[in-house]
Motif scaffolding. Sequence first.
Motif, mmCIF file in Angstrom:
data_model
loop_
_atom_site.group_PDB
_atom_site.id
_atom_site.type_symbol
_atom_site.label_atom_id
_atom_site.label_comp_id
_atom_site.label_asym_id
_atom_site.label_seq_id
_atom_site.Cartn_x
_atom_site.Cartn_y
_atom_site.Cartn_z
ATOM 1 N N SER A 1 0.850 -1.190 0.000
ATOM 2 C CA SER A 1 0.000 0.000 0.000
ATOM 3 C C SER A 1 0.883 1.237 0.000
ATOM 4 C CB SER A 1 -0.997 -0.007 1.144
ATOM 5 O OG SER A 1 -0.423 -0.487 2.311
ATOM 6 N N HIS B 1 1.092 3.857 -2.027
ATOM 7 C CA HIS B 1 0.426 5.149 -2.185
ATOM 8 C C HIS B 1 -0.182 5.619 -0.871
ATOM 9 C CE1 HIS B 1 0.681 6.167 -6.283
ATOM 10 N NE2 HIS B 1 0.098 5.106 -6.735
ATOM 11 N N GLN C 1 -4.759 1.034 -5.329
ATOM 12 C CA GLN C 1 -3.726 0.357 -4.567
ATOM 13 C C GLN C 1 -4.339 -0.684 -3.630
ATOM 14 O OE1 GLN C 1 0.118 1.569 -3.993
ATOM 15 N NE2 GLN C 1 -0.310 -0.580 -4.102
ATOM 16 N N SER D 1 -3.548 -4.574 -3.590
ATOM 17 C CA SER D 1 -3.050 -5.214 -2.382
ATOM 18 C C SER D 1 -3.926 -6.393 -1.972
ATOM 19 C CB SER D 1 -2.995 -4.181 -1.266
ATOM 20 O OG SER D 1 -2.773 -4.803 -0.049
ATOM 21 N N PHE E 1 -0.968 2.339 -13.003
ATOM 22 C CA PHE E 1 0.038 3.058 -12.213
ATOM 23 C C PHE E 1 1.222 3.465 -13.080
ATOM 24 C CE2 PHE E 1 -1.189 0.803 -8.036
ATOM 25 C CZ PHE E 1 -2.130 1.767 -7.789
#
Lengths: 208, 540
Positions: B245, B247, B280, B284, B316
């Motif tokens: 994670s 970001h 994100q 994840s 991304f």
Amino acid sequence: MEVKGIYIKGVKNEEFKDTEYLQKYYVEELQQNGSNIVIGALDDLLNWGRSNSLWPLTFATSCCGIEFMCVGAARFDFARFGFEVTRSSPRQADVIVVAGTIVYKMAPVLKRLYDQMAEPKYVIAMGSCAISGGPFCESYHVAKGVQEIIPVDVFVPGCPPRPESLLYGMMQLQRKVKLDRFLESAQKSKKRRKEAVREIRENDGKLK
Amino acid sequence: MELKEKILKRLPDAGFEDAQYPTVTVEPDKLHELASMLCREEGYDFLVSLTGVDWGDSLGVVYHLARSGNPLDMIVLKTATADKEHPQLFSVTDLWETANLNEREAYGLLGINFINHPDMRRLFLNEKWKGFPLRKDYDASPENNPLSIESEPFSDKLRSLSFTTQGDIIEKEKELFGKEEYVVNIGPQHPSTHGVLHFRVSLDGELIRKVDPNLGYIHRGIEKMCESMTYPQMLHLTDRLDYLSAHINRHALCSCIEKAVEIEVSERVEYIRTMMDELQRIASHLLGWSAMCMDMGALTAFIYGMRDREKIIDIFQDTCGARLIMNYNVIGGVMYDLHPDFQKKVKEFIPYMRKIMKEYHQIFTGNVIADERMKSIGILSKEQAVSYGVTGPSGRASGFSCDVRKHRPYAAYGKIKFNEVLREEGDTFARYMVRLDEILESLNILEQLVDHIPEGPYQAKTKPIIRIPEGEYFQSVEAARGLFGVYICSKGDKSPYRLKFRSPGLSLVSIVDLISRNEKIADLIAIGGSLDYVVPDIDR
């Protein structure tokens, strides 16, 4: 002579860079000493098999481990190049990809893992942490590069390296394996051992 | 304020400050009394974070407390002892279980002894480590602690300090494992520990009697490093805490700094950050799901999950230029504007992911073997979840409503509608399902935002050197694994005096012993997979 005649599936020989090391330590030595034609041919056969079935150890400490997983998964799939499966036991692995930071507490564990692997074994240092400590080189608890602990064959820079660059690094390792003179060096060391034993015996005789 | 009067009535010496949160300072011998009053009478049953600080002339601890009903109605307790030779404070382990590992961390890094703590071992460093790194006078020269490749034996002596009836402090020692116990090592190199975590498991046949987590195999000393870095420099370290994670961690630190120096970020930035956080989170959870299924023997699920995660990584990559460690959020905004294809790709991704989720459930959720291994295994009750500070999907699977996005909306979360996924069972299956349901919820959030990204600057102008005014700041966000908090204590310099990351993973590891007792050893792997901890986040 250049480093040539090493066939890596899918990639042309000219596309590889960083061949100075192979040139210096493998090709030039081979040219100086020559090679037995039978054993040399057998070595080539062995290396063909070995280099196309290098099985990595499932070993990752941090971020680079995720990219290592990506290289193993669907899109990049290193099984295409013979890295087939990752092994969870060091006894079954040929290459350890040190993916991530190695800290002081981990160093003895890494050394033990390396010692547990069967010869011939290879090491790839993946990512800047494994190369030099990377962004954490100022820290009180981080080893400044994995080469302080175990010998390294290939360095793959990046933070974390892209899967393509890890694949390139792994192919460089394949090229290195293909230039190994496995049987020949075993024979030479046998010869050397015999000579050493004879020398000791002669010396013993003199002493008596 | 009513609470203030109550505290002053009980402890007239207590000092009050109205900082970002109400702050109470007490003498060390009064701390336990105040803490137990807040915990037992006022309902502050959730210890969000426990931070050891070296104040220069004294060593202290800062406690962030919250009510489990509203995890962000916080109060801060502070205490300090001037005795730096033998610093001793009272433990609060009897009030909040999560204090156990946090106090061990403070002992290992600052040398503060906690009286009545059952197990004073160093959490991250070896017992023989010289010095306490987080102290300001720590000598970091490598001669003191050279790199060694010799394994050191573990210390299995549980040291505890307690008072006698005469008021003297006595030290007791207890063995961690009895001589009769059969102890099995899992890790540090084990594919199912998701990194380098080391469990020592005491077994009785197939049943687990006790689990002792051994941490620190990836302790990089990030908090100490931050103390000598400027604020923009330290941002890149947050991505490497919980790299899944990245970001969100960085979002927490950026918004903490922005609040402290009062930088206004534009609405566009808020939207971009929210969308990136949700992408994100999906990535994840996908990886968490893949790894858990792989640990339980379903390699196909791993390949499926990684395949779909690549689609998010593509998004991304277009905008941030990187796959895993994005370095995207900066103080005052984001590094680059969105890629022109961003909206198109997100819009393609949302229906794709919804469709593929059905396939996920078909392939694994309904599987008889998987169900047998997940249902009614590793049960965590709501009270335990609160006491151990377990947040995120694992806490919500036990019914602990702890979603920061819901309770104190930050960024653009206040403008959208979404549900907090809650379940009651608290077993492995509930944690598994919460994670999958949260993917769908994140898709809903993305769908609401993607068409309405406002125009505006993507970066606010900041001063070349950022100095945070003197004070203490705490900011929490909902990371993929739970409440991720940043505590900054500033003295007005360009680098912080003390910086602490409240990692969700530490609480997750602390419950492994609790919930896997009397389960089979094979289930430990499934329990670990369902908790989905990331070890570099725990060790920092």
